[in-house]
Motif scaffolding. Structure first.
Motif, short mmCIF file in Angstrom:
data_model
loop_
_atom_site.label_atom_id
_atom_site.label_comp_id
_atom_site.label_asym_id
_atom_site.label_seq_id
_atom_site.Cartn_x
_atom_site.Cartn_y
_atom_site.Cartn_z
N ASP A 135 -1.42 8.73 2.58
CA ASP A 135 -2.85 8.44 2.55
C ASP A 135 -3.37 8.76 1.15
N SER A 136 -2.96 7.95 0.18
CA SER A 136 -3.32 8.20 -1.21
C SER A 136 -3.83 6.91 -1.83
N LYS A 137 -4.27 6.99 -3.05
CA LYS A 137 -4.88 5.84 -3.72
C LYS A 137 -4.18 5.50 -5.04
N GLU A 138 -2.87 5.82 -5.16
CA GLU A 138 -2.18 5.49 -6.40
C GLU A 138 -2.22 3.99 -6.68
N LEU A 139 -2.23 3.21 -5.62
CA LEU A 139 -2.30 1.76 -5.71
C LEU A 139 -3.15 1.30 -4.53
N PRO A 140 -4.23 0.58 -4.79
CA PRO A 140 -5.04 0.12 -3.65
C PRO A 140 -4.24 -0.91 -2.85
N GLY A 141 -4.44 -0.94 -1.55
CA GLY A 141 -3.77 -1.95 -0.74
C GLY A 141 -4.19 -3.33 -1.18
N LYS A 142 -3.20 -4.17 -1.51
CA LYS A 142 -3.52 -5.51 -1.98
C LYS A 142 -2.31 -6.43 -1.84
N SER A 175 -1.40 9.20 -10.13
CA SER A 175 -0.90 7.89 -10.56
C SER A 175 0.40 7.56 -9.84
N THR A 201 6.92 7.49 -5.61
CA THR A 201 5.84 7.00 -4.74
C THR A 201 6.41 6.01 -3.74
N ARG A 205 0.86 -1.19 0.00
CA ARG A 205 0.00 0.00 0.00
C ARG A 205 0.89 1.23 0.00
#
Length: 93
Positions: A42-49, A75, A80, A38
């Motif tokens: 606190d960003s969404k460049e890549l969803p935690g997975k 992105s 990042t 992740r």
């Protein structure tokens, strides 16, 4: 410190690794090992997975092949920062 007692029970345990995309090719062996990944921020460049090291390296190489000016806002970027940790089994929330 109180946090130290809880560390073994946290999802981002003591084995967490923090790397930027730029640093991944030189610091992660290309294996089938799986990581929970992740963004540090606190960003969404890549969803935690959960993702294999090989797949993560392929993503990093594709991003690094682009010039910084070619990457759209929001992105994954060369700088990042991502947290990688061993996947945990969650029995209940």
């Amino acid at each position: 410190m109180t946090e130290t007692a809880w560390q073994p029970h946290l999802l981002n345990g003591t084995d967490a690794v923090f790397l930027t995309l730029r640093d991944m090719p030189g610091n992660l062996p290309d294996t089938a090992e799986e990581w929970f990944v992740r963004p540090v921020g606190d960003s969404k460049e890549l969803p935690g997975k959960v993702i294999s090291t090989g797949t993560l390296l392929r993503i990093a190489r594709r991003v690094l092949a682009l010039g910084e000016e070619e990457i759209p806002p929001g992105s994954l970027r060369h700088d990042t920062a991502l947290m990688l940790t061993r996947p945990a089994t969650i029995l209940k929330e």
